[in-house]
Design an enzyme around this catalytic site. Sequence first.
Site, mmCIF file in Angstrom:
data_model
loop_
_atom_site.group_PDB
_atom_site.id
_atom_site.type_symbol
_atom_site.label_atom_id
_atom_site.label_comp_id
_atom_site.label_asym_id
_atom_site.label_seq_id
_atom_site.Cartn_x
_atom_site.Cartn_y
_atom_site.Cartn_z
ATOM 1 N N HIS A 1 6.042 12.339 -12.338
ATOM 2 C CA HIS A 1 5.868 13.641 -11.684
ATOM 3 C C HIS A 1 4.597 14.339 -12.186
ATOM 4 O O HIS A 1 4.534 15.560 -12.259
ATOM 5 C CB HIS A 1 7.113 14.531 -11.867
ATOM 6 C CG HIS A 1 8.311 13.980 -11.136
ATOM 7 N ND1 HIS A 1 8.496 14.150 -9.786
ATOM 8 C CD2 HIS A 1 9.354 13.229 -11.566
ATOM 9 C CE1 HIS A 1 9.619 13.537 -9.418
ATOM 10 N NE2 HIS A 1 10.146 12.965 -10.481
ATOM 11 N N GLY B 1 12.950 3.141 -6.616
ATOM 12 C CA GLY B 1 12.141 3.367 -7.810
ATOM 13 C C GLY B 1 11.016 2.373 -8.043
ATOM 14 O O GLY B 1 10.250 2.537 -8.989
ATOM 15 N N SER C 1 9.016 1.520 -5.405
ATOM 16 C CA SER C 1 8.087 1.831 -4.349
ATOM 17 C C SER C 1 8.018 0.817 -3.218
ATOM 18 O O SER C 1 6.945 0.385 -2.802
ATOM 19 C CB SER C 1 6.701 2.050 -4.946
ATOM 20 O OG SER C 1 6.091 3.070 -4.235
ATOM 21 N N SER C 2 9.173 0.475 -2.696
ATOM 22 C CA SER C 2 9.204 -0.417 -1.539
ATOM 23 C C SER C 2 8.497 0.238 -0.355
ATOM 24 O O SER C 2 7.850 -0.443 0.441
ATOM 25 C CB SER C 2 10.648 -0.734 -1.153
ATOM 26 O OG SER C 2 11.381 0.464 -0.956
ATOM 27 N N GLU D 1 2.496 8.599 4.129
ATOM 28 C CA GLU D 1 3.876 8.700 3.623
ATOM 29 C C GLU D 1 4.421 10.097 3.875
ATOM 30 O O GLU D 1 5.575 10.274 4.237
ATOM 31 C CB GLU D 1 3.937 8.364 2.128
ATOM 32 C CG GLU D 1 3.646 6.921 1.851
ATOM 33 C CD GLU D 1 4.689 6.227 0.968
ATOM 34 O OE1 GLU D 1 4.431 5.087 0.585
ATOM 35 O OE2 GLU D 1 5.760 6.798 0.687
ATOM 36 N N ASP E 1 1.606 5.448 -6.103
ATOM 37 C CA ASP E 1 2.180 4.184 -5.630
ATOM 38 C C ASP E 1 1.193 3.410 -4.754
ATOM 39 O O ASP E 1 0.986 2.205 -4.927
ATOM 40 C CB ASP E 1 3.469 4.448 -4.840
ATOM 41 C CG ASP E 1 4.475 5.240 -5.644
ATOM 42 O OD1 ASP E 1 4.253 5.429 -6.844
ATOM 43 O OD2 ASP E 1 5.477 5.673 -5.062
#
Length: 386
Positions: free
Chosen positions: A36, A127, A129-130, A164, A176
């Site tokens: 974060h 978690g 990052s697919s 995204e 990511d």
Amino acid sequence: MNEIFDKLDAEFAARFGGRPAVHVRAPGRVNLIGEHTDYNDGFVFPMAIDRACHTAARRRDDGRVRIHTMNLGLTGEVPLDDLDVRPGREELWLNFLRATAHELREAKWPVSGADIAVFTTVPIGGGVSSSSAYAVALCLTLLAVAGETEPDRIELARLLQRTENRATGLRGGIMDQFTALLNRADHALLLDCRDLTFQHVPMALDGYRFIVTHCGLPRTLARSKYNERRAECDEAAAALGVRALRDASHDQLRAAEKQMPANVFRRARHVITEIARTREAARVFQRGDMASFGRLMNESHESLRHDYEASCRELDALVEAARAVPGVLGSRLTGAGWGGCTVTLIRSSADGDYERAVPARYARETGLRPVIITTGAARGAEVWTL
Ligand code: NG1
């Protein structure tokens, strides 16, 4: 990997006929530390993993993109003259395609119709990052079928961040997509999320390894909580009179404690201390001081748990179970939190102990079965014209 593309080519032939003209591979990632921090202009220290989203594709000249996902067993179609995202969870996978094509067009990249078959080995929804692996794969695929095989990857990372956002409504960071595009094999990536300068840090992990473990709980809260945290960070930065939390020191924050609500103060404390931890972690990592790296991972988790409130009972139980294994140097949640994965630094010789002890203890405590993913640091996305 060839096996995956063979399977994908067979599926491509069955769905669309003939052979693809392009193959793309885009990896998932695990963040080692720096959580974060990316949307606060801070530092992150992730690496790409050896699980990836793969595509096989060919250009079409009728302005339509047809797509088949082997994982979901679904086929869909998106006309390039209607790229508005649609409501509904079942639209999400197509919304990524719509959003990618839309952002590419907006940025004046060439976009043409295509037939695309997709298969991913990145665990979905947890978690690593697919979603970014998928978005990066789609983006490089659309560019490659339109003849653009070597786009500027830093520019693409920014574009994919907007993608995204558009596809999911999540005001996400850039870590990511950047990692999936720019990581180097056997290296982690120290990224300054303000100016996007970065350093490839060799993974000289003699005698140690990272283990990623999915807690078995999908990240249901992630979207609403994530945007809420972003708003709290913006509020803290405004109260401190800085552009982003990256620009505030811990002393400055303490002095301003009374000028913000208690929860906003704690969110900011996490971000400011996490940015410092990440820089320190990259330094000790390069010195080979794994004990210190592990300690910083543990501190990161506690800060995410108490100050950022991004953990949950399951992730805490998994981290506790990991830390109880002799040979574990540190363990923390990775990614957004509220479910998903942990990452653990362990002596390689203790691998077997981890695999025996952690799932058993965790299952007793939570009734859930964790999934262990061992991984090396993989190369960023690749494109092949066939
Ligand atoms: P994941 O774990 O992929 O949801 C999210 C954001 C990152 C970063 C982390 C928290 C996206 C696509 N991903 O990661 O940018 O903010 O949370 O460190 O927005």
